[in-house]
Design a protein around this motif. Structure first.
Motif, PDB file in Angstrom:
ATOM      1  N   MET A 164      -8.355  -0.516 -40.929  1.00  0.00           N
ATOM      2  CA  MET A 164      -7.557  -0.027 -39.791  1.00  0.00           C
ATOM      3  C   MET A 164      -7.551   1.500 -39.716  1.00  0.00           C
ATOM      4  O   MET A 164      -7.506   2.078 -38.639  1.00  0.00           O
ATOM      5  N   PHE A 165      -7.599   2.135 -40.886  1.00  0.00           N
ATOM      6  CA  PHE A 165      -7.475   3.598 -40.923  1.00  0.00           C
ATOM      7  C   PHE A 165      -8.666   4.305 -40.270  1.00  0.00           C
ATOM      8  O   PHE A 165      -8.565   5.464 -39.904  1.00  0.00           O
ATOM      9  N   TYR A 166      -9.797   3.603 -40.157  1.00  0.00           N
ATOM     10  CA  TYR A 166     -10.999   4.260 -39.636  1.00  0.00           C
ATOM     11  C   TYR A 166     -11.252   3.968 -38.160  1.00  0.00           C
ATOM     12  O   TYR A 166     -12.203   4.498 -37.582  1.00  0.00           O
ATOM     13  N   LEU A 167     -10.404   3.145 -37.534  1.00  0.00           N
ATOM     14  CA  LEU A 167     -10.645   2.797 -36.129  1.00  0.00           C
ATOM     15  C   LEU A 167     -10.617   4.010 -35.191  1.00  0.00           C
ATOM     16  O   LEU A 167     -11.337   4.026 -34.187  1.00  0.00           O
ATOM     17  N   PRO A 168      -9.798   5.056 -35.494  1.00  0.00           N
ATOM     18  CA  PRO A 168      -9.875   6.248 -34.621  1.00  0.00           C
ATOM     19  C   PRO A 168     -11.296   6.811 -34.524  1.00  0.00           C
ATOM     20  O   PRO A 168     -11.673   7.378 -33.502  1.00  0.00           O
ATOM     21  N   MET A 169     -12.098   6.630 -35.580  1.00  0.00           N
ATOM     22  CA  MET A 169     -13.482   7.128 -35.526  1.00  0.00           C
ATOM     23  C   MET A 169     -14.291   6.356 -34.493  1.00  0.00           C
ATOM     24  O   MET A 169     -15.151   6.932 -33.811  1.00  0.00           O
ATOM     25  N   ALA A 170     -14.013   5.057 -34.352  1.00  0.00           N
ATOM     26  CA  ALA A 170     -14.700   4.254 -33.334  1.00  0.00           C
ATOM     27  C   ALA A 170     -14.308   4.747 -31.943  1.00  0.00           C
ATOM     28  O   ALA A 170     -15.155   4.889 -31.055  1.00  0.00           O
ATOM     29  N   VAL A 171     -13.010   5.043 -31.776  1.00  0.00           N
ATOM     30  CA  VAL A 171     -12.530   5.526 -30.479  1.00  0.00           C
ATOM     31  C   VAL A 171     -13.138   6.896 -30.166  1.00  0.00           C
ATOM     32  O   VAL A 171     -13.503   7.187 -29.030  1.00  0.00           O
ATOM     33  N   LEU A 172     -13.277   7.736 -31.188  1.00  0.00           N
ATOM     34  CA  LEU A 172     -13.873   9.062 -30.981  1.00  0.00           C
ATOM     35  C   LEU A 172     -15.380   8.982 -30.714  1.00  0.00           C
ATOM     36  O   LEU A 172     -16.006   9.974 -30.347  1.00  0.00           O
ATOM     37  N   GLY A 173     -15.969   7.807 -30.939  1.00  0.00           N
ATOM     38  CA  GLY A 173     -17.372   7.607 -30.565  1.00  0.00           C
ATOM     39  C   GLY A 173     -18.369   7.702 -31.704  1.00  0.00           C
ATOM     40  O   GLY A 173     -19.570   7.834 -31.462  1.00  0.00           O
ATOM     41  N   VAL A 174     -17.887   7.663 -32.973  1.00  0.00           N
ATOM     42  CA  VAL A 174     -18.834   7.686 -34.099  1.00  0.00           C
ATOM     43  C   VAL A 174     -19.570   6.341 -34.118  1.00  0.00           C
ATOM     44  O   VAL A 174     -18.950   5.287 -34.304  1.00  0.00           O
ATOM     45  N   PRO A 175     -20.903   6.346 -33.908  1.00  0.00           N
ATOM     46  CA  PRO A 175     -21.635   5.075 -33.843  1.00  0.00           C
ATOM     47  C   PRO A 175     -21.492   4.296 -35.155  1.00  0.00           C
ATOM     48  O   PRO A 175     -21.417   4.903 -36.228  1.00  0.00           O
ATOM     49  N   PRO A 176     -21.459   2.955 -35.084  1.00  0.00           N
ATOM     50  CA  PRO A 176     -21.278   2.141 -36.298  1.00  0.00           C
ATOM     51  C   PRO A 176     -22.272   2.476 -37.405  1.00  0.00           C
ATOM     52  O   PRO A 176     -21.901   2.531 -38.577  1.00  0.00           O
ATOM     53  N   ALA A 177     -23.544   2.730 -37.058  1.00  0.00           N
ATOM     54  CA  ALA A 177     -24.544   3.032 -38.097  1.00  0.00           C
ATOM     55  C   ALA A 177     -24.192   4.326 -38.824  1.00  0.00           C
ATOM     56  O   ALA A 177     -24.343   4.428 -40.051  1.00  0.00           O
ATOM     57  N   LEU A 178     -23.697   5.308 -38.062  1.00  0.00           N
ATOM     58  CA  LEU A 178     -23.301   6.581 -38.670  1.00  0.00           C
ATOM     59  C   LEU A 178     -22.050   6.389 -39.527  1.00  0.00           C
ATOM     60  O   LEU A 178     -21.932   6.945 -40.627  1.00  0.00           O
ATOM     61  N   PHE A 179     -21.122   5.574 -39.027  1.00  0.00           N
ATOM     62  CA  PHE A 179     -19.899   5.273 -39.782  1.00  0.00           C
ATOM     63  C   PHE A 179     -20.244   4.650 -41.131  1.00  0.00           C
ATOM     64  O   PHE A 179     -19.738   5.073 -42.178  1.00  0.00           O
ATOM     65  N   VAL A 180     -21.147   3.660 -41.114  1.00  0.00           N
ATOM     66  CA  VAL A 180     -21.541   2.978 -42.360  1.00  0.00           C
ATOM     67  C   VAL A 180     -22.194   3.974 -43.318  1.00  0.00           C
ATOM     68  O   VAL A 180     -21.920   3.980 -44.523  1.00  0.00           O
ATOM     69  N   ALA A 181     -23.023   4.867 -42.773  1.00  0.00           N
ATOM     70  CA  ALA A 181     -23.737   5.823 -43.622  1.00  0.00           C
ATOM     71  C   ALA A 181     -22.773   6.804 -44.287  1.00  0.00           C
ATOM     72  O   ALA A 181     -22.854   7.037 -45.496  1.00  0.00           O
ATOM     73  N   VAL A 182     -21.834   7.360 -43.508  1.00  0.00           N
ATOM     74  CA  VAL A 182     -20.928   8.355 -44.114  1.00  0.00           C
ATOM     75  C   VAL A 182     -19.934   7.678 -45.064  1.00  0.00           C
ATOM     76  O   VAL A 182     -19.525   8.267 -46.068  1.00  0.00           O
ATOM     77  N   ALA A 183     -19.582   6.407 -44.757  1.00  0.00           N
ATOM     78  CA  ALA A 183     -18.699   5.665 -45.678  1.00  0.00           C
ATOM     79  C   ALA A 183     -19.385   5.512 -47.032  1.00  0.00           C
ATOM     80  O   ALA A 183     -18.759   5.661 -48.090  1.00  0.00           O
ATOM     81  N   LEU A 184     -20.674   5.240 -46.993  1.00  0.00           N
ATOM     82  CA  LEU A 184     -21.436   5.063 -48.240  1.00  0.00           C
ATOM     83  C   LEU A 184     -21.546   6.391 -48.995  1.00  0.00           C
ATOM     84  O   LEU A 184     -21.376   6.432 -50.220  1.00  0.00           O
ATOM     85  N   ILE A 185     -21.796   7.477 -48.249  1.00  0.00           N
ATOM     86  CA  ILE A 185     -21.897   8.801 -48.898  1.00  0.00           C
ATOM     87  C   ILE A 185     -20.574   9.127 -49.590  1.00  0.00           C
ATOM     88  O   ILE A 185     -20.529   9.557 -50.744  1.00  0.00           O
ATOM     89  N   ASP A 186     -19.455   8.888 -48.882  1.00  0.00           N
ATOM     90  CA  ASP A 186     -18.133   9.193 -49.434  1.00  0.00           C
ATOM     91  C   ASP A 186     -17.867   8.377 -50.700  1.00  0.00           C
ATOM     92  O   ASP A 186     -17.369   8.893 -51.708  1.00  0.00           O
ATOM     93  N   LEU A 187     -18.246   7.097 -50.645  1.00  0.00           N
ATOM     94  CA  LEU A 187     -18.018   6.205 -51.799  1.00  0.00           C
ATOM     95  C   LEU A 187     -18.875   6.630 -52.992  1.00  0.00           C
ATOM     96  O   LEU A 187     -18.379   6.750 -54.118  1.00  0.00           O
ATOM     97  N   LEU A 188     -20.154   6.878 -52.730  1.00  0.00           N
ATOM     98  CA  LEU A 188     -21.062   7.215 -53.832  1.00  0.00           C
ATOM     99  C   LEU A 188     -20.718   8.570 -54.446  1.00  0.00           C
ATOM    100  O   LEU A 188     -20.844   8.766 -55.654  1.00  0.00           O
ATOM    101  N   TYR A 189     -20.235   9.515 -53.610  1.00  0.00           N
ATOM    102  CA  TYR A 189     -19.855  10.827 -54.143  1.00  0.00           C
ATOM    103  C   TYR A 189     -18.808  10.671 -55.256  1.00  0.00           C
ATOM    104  O   TYR A 189     -18.854  11.360 -56.272  1.00  0.00           O
ATOM    105  N   GLN A 190     -17.881   9.729 -55.024  1.00  0.00           N
ATOM    106  CA  GLN A 190     -16.740   9.626 -55.942  1.00  0.00           C
ATOM    107  C   GLN A 190     -17.101   9.042 -57.304  1.00  0.00           C
ATOM    108  O   GLN A 190     -16.271   9.018 -58.211  1.00  0.00           O
ATOM    109  N   TYR A 191     -18.335   8.585 -57.433  1.00  0.00           N
ATOM    110  CA  TYR A 191     -18.728   7.967 -58.709  1.00  0.00           C
ATOM    111  C   TYR A 191     -18.708   8.976 -59.860  1.00  0.00           C
ATOM    112  O   TYR A 191     -18.078   8.759 -60.887  1.00  0.00           O
ATOM    113  N   TRP A 192     -19.347  10.120 -59.671  1.00  0.00           N
ATOM    114  CA  TRP A 192     -19.589  11.045 -60.790  1.00  0.00           C
ATOM    115  C   TRP A 192     -18.325  11.729 -61.290  1.00  0.00           C
ATOM    116  O   TRP A 192     -18.321  12.271 -62.399  1.00  0.00           O
ATOM    117  N   VAL A 193     -17.241  11.702 -60.492  1.00  0.00           N
ATOM    118  CA  VAL A 193     -16.030  12.438 -60.900  1.00  0.00           C
ATOM    119  C   VAL A 193     -15.223  11.684 -61.950  1.00  0.00           C
ATOM    120  O   VAL A 193     -14.250  12.201 -62.485  1.00  0.00           O
TER     121      VAL A 193
END
Ligand SMILES: [Zn+2]
Ligand SMILES: [Zn+2]
Length: 388
Positions: free
Chosen positions: A146-175
């Motif tokens: 639910m927290f990410y739905l504003p991004m859909a309204v702002l027009g972030v395409p689903p493929a881009l959303f999936v890609a940045v979600a993955l980048i954000d998740l993978l970044y957090q691994y090394w910390v």
């Protein structure tokens, strides 16, 4: 193909490398409270964390299709702009937006008890190493999308959303490591090992601090930042798990809420059980915490059991990759059967490590069922074969 399939071998390799580094450079020990030392890695804890990670991928495979479907629907119906995915600035802006909403989602995960019951899985290890990063909840998908739905309204395409979600998740691994110290200016702008150690602490100054995903700047802006202090941090939660069972690691706080709900009298008390911060409306943290007397949960595991569990874990790593690769081609009942078998494959080794008798029975039962499962999963191939 699900990109996590490529990441899983990398996770395993880096965990082995971190363990080797911890062992050879530090004798697997870091500075503990009161001048003593404490272990960096524990066998049962690390296996438990990795099993929790595998479980989250299996449990999340089906709902992820649904929640992403909702994002696509909102994007198609309500998007107010169209973003050009070929423009690098779109990627940067989408990543920034994602990280901003991640901060609020993560904050809600800690400050609303029914959401904390899901996210606690990431925090209920009392160790802090790369395996801890893989302790992902199997149930937070219920609210997180639910927290990410504003991004859909702002027009972030689903493929881009999936890609940045993955980048954000993978970044957090090394910390998630105790082997990298403070990094100066980096610690004040980006999420880093130092400030994320604080996030996993149960010391008073660590509670509800440092929620950021990639940028720690959000915490500095919204008043939730804390710098790591010189004293060693005690990791874990105030309502300890005291188990390495991946299922109990996901459920224990829901069960605690259920007991509190049964004891609560009146609507306000029941709403408090579900929606107040874990410490209640009063805001006082639960339980007294004394770092000097804190005892980590220890699970002594015999050498034979270690070898067996390690072999099963290696097999589970391969099987989860196969599961993620194949599940979209399966029917719902095939996916459910494979998922159930995998749940048993994750629960049984944990039960063996904890010396529970039912662990042996479960282990025997799941291997007895394995040929039938393979037969059931081959159904589409058989149908194709007979059609040809
Ligand atoms: Zn957290
Ligand atoms: Zn973490």
């Amino acid at each position: 193909m699900n990109p996590i399939i490529y990441a899983i071998p990398l996770f395993m390799l880096t965990i082995v490398l971190e363990f080797a580094w911890a062992w050879h450079r530090h004798g697997n020990r870091v500075r503990g409270v009161g001048g003593g030392t404490r272990r960096i890695y524990d066998f049962a804890d690390a296996i438990g964390s990795m099993q929790i990670g595998i479980l989250s991928r299996i449990a999340g495979a089906f709902p992820r299709l649904l929640t992403l479907g909702i994002y696509v629907l909102v994007f198609q119906q309500f998007a107010v702009a169209s973003w050009d995915m070929s423009n690098p600035l779109s990627w940067l802006a989408a990543l920034l937006l994602y990280d901003f909403f991640y901060y609020w989602k993560h904050r809600a995960n800690h400050e609303v008890r029914i959401m904390w019951a899901g996210h606690i899985t990431h925090h209920n290890s009392e160790y802090f190493n790369l395996s801890t990063a893989l302790r992902q909840s199997s149930t937070t998908f219920v609210f997180d999308w639910m927290f990410y739905l504003p991004m859909a309204v702002l027009g972030v395409p689903p493929a881009l959303f999936v890609a940045v979600a993955l980048i954000d998740l993978l970044y957090q691994y090394w910390v998630h490591t105790e082997l990298i110290g403070r990094l100066g200016w980096f610690d004040r702008i980006f999420v880093s090992p130092s400030n994320h150690r604080v996030h996993h602490g149960q010391d008073d100054y660590c509670i509800d601090r440092n929620y950021g995903g990639i940028l720690i700047v959000w915490d500095r802006l919204f008043g939730t930042y804390a710098d790591e202090r010189d004293e060693p941090i005690t990791y874990g939660v105030r309502t300890p798990l005291r188990s390495v069972n991946p299922l109990w690691g996901n459920w224990h706080h829901y069960v605690a809420i259920w007991h509190d709900l049964k004891a609560a009298r009146g609507l306000s008390a029941r709403l408090e059980c579900l929606f107040a911060p874990p410490s209640g409306w009063s805001g006082h943290q639960p339980g007294d915490f004394e770092a000097a007397t804190f005892q980590r949960h220890e699970v002594p595991v015999s050498r034979t059991t270690r070898h067996y569990v390690l072999a099963q874990h290696a097999l589970n790593v391969v099987l989860v990759c196969l599961f993620l690769y194949a599940f979209k081609q399966w029917s719902a009942w095939q996916g459910a059967l494979a998922g159930l078998w995998m749940v048993a494959a994750l629960a049984a080794p944990a039960a063996l490590m904890e010396g529970r008798r039912w662990g042996r029975w479960l282990e025997a039962a799941r291997w007895a069922c394995a040929p039938a499962l393979v037969w059931a999963l081959m159904a589409p191939a058989r149908a194709l074969g007979s059609a040809a």
